[in-house]
Design a protein around this motif. Structure first.
Motif, PDB file in Angstrom:
ATOM      1  N   ASN A 120       0.679  -1.323   0.674  1.00 35.62           N
ATOM      2  CA  ASN A 120      -0.097  -0.398   0.449  1.00 35.62           C
ATOM      3  C   ASN A 120       0.758   1.323   0.092  1.00 35.62           C
ATOM      4  N   PHE A 121       2.052   1.388   0.731  1.00 37.10           N
ATOM      5  CA  PHE A 121       2.376   2.522   0.560  1.00 37.10           C
ATOM      6  C   PHE A 121       3.720   2.236  -0.103  1.00 37.10           C
ATOM      7  N   LEU A 122       4.031   1.959  -1.175  1.00 37.17           N
ATOM      8  CA  LEU A 122       4.542   1.942  -2.111  1.00 37.17           C
ATOM      9  C   LEU A 122       3.714   1.996  -3.081  1.00 37.17           C
ATOM     10  N   ARG A 123       2.539   2.027  -3.394  1.00 38.52           N
ATOM     11  CA  ARG A 123       1.712   1.775  -4.826  1.00 38.52           C
ATOM     12  C   ARG A 123       1.349   3.286  -4.446  1.00 38.52           C
ATOM     13  N   TYR A 124       0.294   3.576  -2.799  1.00 36.40           N
ATOM     14  CA  TYR A 124       0.429   4.902  -2.709  1.00 36.40           C
ATOM     15  C   TYR A 124       1.695   6.141  -3.403  1.00 36.40           C
ATOM     16  N   ILE A 125       2.798   6.281  -2.917  1.00 33.48           N
ATOM     17  CA  ILE A 125       3.441   6.851  -3.059  1.00 33.48           C
ATOM     18  C   ILE A 125       3.479   6.685  -5.062  1.00 33.48           C
ATOM     19  N   TYR A 126       3.000   6.574  -5.331  1.00 35.28           N
ATOM     20  CA  TYR A 126       3.665   5.856  -6.686  1.00 35.28           C
ATOM     21  C   TYR A 126       2.290   7.115  -7.506  1.00 35.28           C
ATOM     22  N   ARG A 127       1.493   6.670  -6.722  1.00 33.70           N
ATOM     23  CA  ARG A 127       0.178   7.474  -7.204  1.00 33.70           C
ATOM     24  C   ARG A 127       0.316   9.220  -7.088  1.00 33.70           C
ATOM     25  N   VAL A 128       0.767   9.103  -6.470  1.00 34.46           N
ATOM     26  CA  VAL A 128       1.179  10.581  -6.255  1.00 34.46           C
ATOM     27  C   VAL A 128       1.953  11.181  -6.804  1.00 34.46           C
ATOM     28  N   VAL A 129       2.760  10.691  -6.902  1.00 37.58           N
ATOM     29  CA  VAL A 129       4.116  11.026  -7.673  1.00 37.58           C
ATOM     30  C   VAL A 129       3.515  11.124  -9.311  1.00 37.58           C
ATOM     31  N   LYS A 130       2.621  10.226  -9.023  1.00 34.53           N
ATOM     32  CA  LYS A 130       2.200  10.375 -11.008  1.00 34.53           C
ATOM     33  C   LYS A 130       0.667  11.469 -11.247  1.00 34.53           C
ATOM     34  N   SER A 131       0.381  11.320  -9.772  1.00 38.00           N
ATOM     35  CA  SER A 131      -0.845  12.756 -10.206  1.00 38.00           C
ATOM     36  C   SER A 131       0.201  13.952 -10.320  1.00 38.00           C
ATOM     37  N   ILE A 132       1.119  14.070  -9.604  1.00 34.90           N
ATOM     38  CA  ILE A 132       1.597  15.562  -9.583  1.00 34.90           C
ATOM     39  C   ILE A 132       2.509  15.466 -10.689  1.00 34.90           C
ATOM     40  N   ASN A 133       2.802  14.629 -11.725  1.00 35.13           N
ATOM     41  CA  ASN A 133       4.048  14.075 -12.620  1.00 35.13           C
ATOM     42  C   ASN A 133       5.475  14.352 -12.235  1.00 35.13           C
ATOM     43  N   ALA A 134       5.049  14.111 -10.645  1.00 31.57           N
ATOM     44  CA  ALA A 134       6.494  14.456 -10.004  1.00 31.57           C
ATOM     45  C   ALA A 134       7.669  14.295 -10.846  1.00 31.57           C
ATOM     46  N   LYS A 135       9.269  15.101 -10.339  1.00 32.98           N
ATOM     47  CA  LYS A 135      10.074  14.715 -10.933  1.00 32.98           C
ATOM     48  C   LYS A 135      11.221  13.887 -10.144  1.00 32.98           C
ATOM     49  N   ARG A 136      10.687  14.043  -8.790  1.00 32.45           N
ATOM     50  CA  ARG A 136      11.648  14.312  -7.179  1.00 32.45           C
ATOM     51  C   ARG A 136      11.170  13.953  -5.945  1.00 32.45           C
ATOM     52  N   LEU A 137      11.491  13.263  -5.292  1.00 34.00           N
ATOM     53  CA  LEU A 137      11.007  12.601  -4.289  1.00 34.00           C
ATOM     54  C   LEU A 137      11.900  12.574  -3.588  1.00 34.00           C
ATOM     55  N   VAL A 138      11.609  12.167  -2.029  1.00 31.84           N
ATOM     56  CA  VAL A 138      12.240  12.247  -0.791  1.00 31.84           C
ATOM     57  C   VAL A 138      11.205  11.625   0.436  1.00 31.84           C
ATOM     58  N   ILE A 139      12.172  11.087   0.666  1.00 33.55           N
ATOM     59  CA  ILE A 139      11.551   9.550   2.028  1.00 33.55           C
ATOM     60  C   ILE A 139      11.854   9.949   2.944  1.00 33.55           C
ATOM     61  N   ASP A 140      11.745  10.806   4.051  1.00 33.55           N
ATOM     62  CA  ASP A 140      12.235  11.187   5.422  1.00 33.55           C
ATOM     63  C   ASP A 140      11.619  10.550   6.374  1.00 33.55           C
ATOM     64  N   SER A 141      12.232   9.540   7.029  1.00 35.64           N
ATOM     65  CA  SER A 141      12.648   8.356   6.810  1.00 35.64           C
ATOM     66  C   SER A 141      13.348   7.021   6.939  1.00 35.64           C
ATOM     67  N   ILE A 142      14.530   6.487   6.293  1.00 34.40           N
ATOM     68  CA  ILE A 142      14.113   4.395   6.305  1.00 34.40           C
ATOM     69  C   ILE A 142      13.870   4.667   7.410  1.00 34.40           C
ATOM     70  N   PRO A 143      14.819   4.522   8.733  1.00 30.48           N
ATOM     71  CA  PRO A 143      14.139   4.186  10.612  1.00 30.48           C
ATOM     72  C   PRO A 143      13.159   4.375  10.919  1.00 30.48           C
ATOM     73  N   SER A 144      12.668   5.645  10.442  1.00 27.20           N
ATOM     74  CA  SER A 144      10.827   5.910  10.846  1.00 27.20           C
ATOM     75  C   SER A 144       9.897   4.830   9.791  1.00 27.20           C
ATOM     76  N   LEU A 145      10.565   4.658   8.334  1.00 26.69           N
ATOM     77  CA  LEU A 145       9.295   3.929   7.594  1.00 26.69           C
ATOM     78  C   LEU A 145       9.822   2.556   8.815  1.00 26.69           C
ATOM     79  N   ALA A 146      10.841   2.470   8.674  1.00 28.53           N
ATOM     80  CA  ALA A 146      11.234   0.392   9.530  1.00 28.53           C
ATOM     81  C   ALA A 146      10.602   0.458  10.529  1.00 28.53           C
ATOM     82  N   PHE A 147      10.701   1.284  11.684  1.00 29.45           N
ATOM     83  CA  PHE A 147       9.773   1.157  12.698  1.00 29.45           C
ATOM     84  C   PHE A 147       7.976   1.200  12.320  1.00 29.45           C
TER      85      PHE A 147
END
Ligand SMILES: Nc1ncnc2c1ncn2[C@@H]1O[C@H](COP(=O)(O)OP(=O)(O)OP(=O)(O)O)[C@@H](O)[C@H]1O
Ligand SMILES: [Mg+2]
Length: 249
Positions: A120-147
């Protein structure tokens, strides 16, 4: 005629930094920004998104798993950055990954679901990226994602999947992570982040005359000629500024 392959470079938006990496990040790469607490990782990512939209007209998505979106919007005002204005123009999207983690409803347009799972997480990011035609992405942060995962060890699987999806999306990505002890070779918390990333920037604080100074090291940047020295940088009232010519202190 010279046969020189000119790769497209994505400007970091950080004064002084692009000169160190032949004009910018190679397009469609994933760069890990690693450092201890308070070294400027979040600011680096926010500046990449903000300047990308404001100066280069490149839409960007910022996934925040640490601070609430409204706190981010307030804090960056001290750098003179108006996120809301660019969000309204469809140039920036902030994905709120905090509310759901603490069980609160989100007031944000883009937010992660409470029932968190990798797909779901990856799919959601994919959708938002496509919806604004993003060229850049930041995920802050990997440890908080892991938690957020049931088992922290799943982070490996997430990062590998993420890597493939990012390549397909064509975005240039910054992932932030804790660097437990770069001097001792412990560059990232899970020890896998640096392998999926095509670039690695280490942010550091070092004591000089009873004062902590900020330094940055480009530890790896594929397809790029870069030096291996540490450069001083500052967080100023207009954001991060790097001093490529060396010492400023
Ligand atoms: N407006 C400002 N002007 C100058 N320096 C600032 C400003 N805002 C923040 N800073 C500096 O930036 C630091 C925080 O940077 P940032 O949040 O990007 O670090 P981080 O590496 O993401 O930290 P954390 O481990 O908390 O996630 C502050 O501790 C402060 O020193
Ligand atoms: Mg941070």
């Amino acid at each position: 005629m010279t046969l020189e392959y000119k790769m497209k470079r994505i400007k970091s938006g950080i004064p002084g930094f692009d000169d160190l990496i032949q004009g910018g990040f190679p397009e469609n790469t994933t760069v890990l920004v690693a450092g201890g607490t308070g070294t400027g990782k979040t600011t680096f990512g926010l500046q990449f998104i903000y300047k990308g939209a404001e100066e280069y007209g490149e839409p960007g998505v910022f996934v925040t798993l640490e601070e609430r979106a409204k706190d981010i919007r307030r804090e960056v005002k001290s750098f003179g950055w108006d996120f809301k204005a660019l969000e309204n123009k469809g140039l920036i999207a902030i994905i709120d990954g905090v509310s759901s983690a603490v069980g609160l409803p989100s007031e944000e347009k883009f937010a992660l679901e409470e029932k968190f799972n990798i797909d779901n997480f990856l799919r959601y990011i994919y959708r938002v990226v496509k919806s604004i035609n993003a060229k850049r992405l930041v995920i802050d942060s990997i440890p908080s994602l892991a938690f957020r995962l049931e088992d922290e060890r799943q982070i490996r699987e997430v990062l590998l999947k993420l890597n493939t999806i990012l390549l397909e999306m064509g975005v240039t990505t910054i992932l932030t992570t804790e660097a437990p002890d770069p001097q001792a070779g412990k560059i990232s918390r899970y020890g896998i982040e640096e392998y999926i990333s095509r670039g690695l920037v280490l942010l550091d604080l070092q004591e000089r005359n009873i004062e902590l100074k900020r330094y940055l090291l480009i530890r790896k940047m594929r397809e790029t000629k870069h030096s291996m020295r540490k450069y001083p940088f500052e967080i100023t009232n207009t954001g991060i500024v790097v001093y490529p010519s060396g010492e400023i202190y």
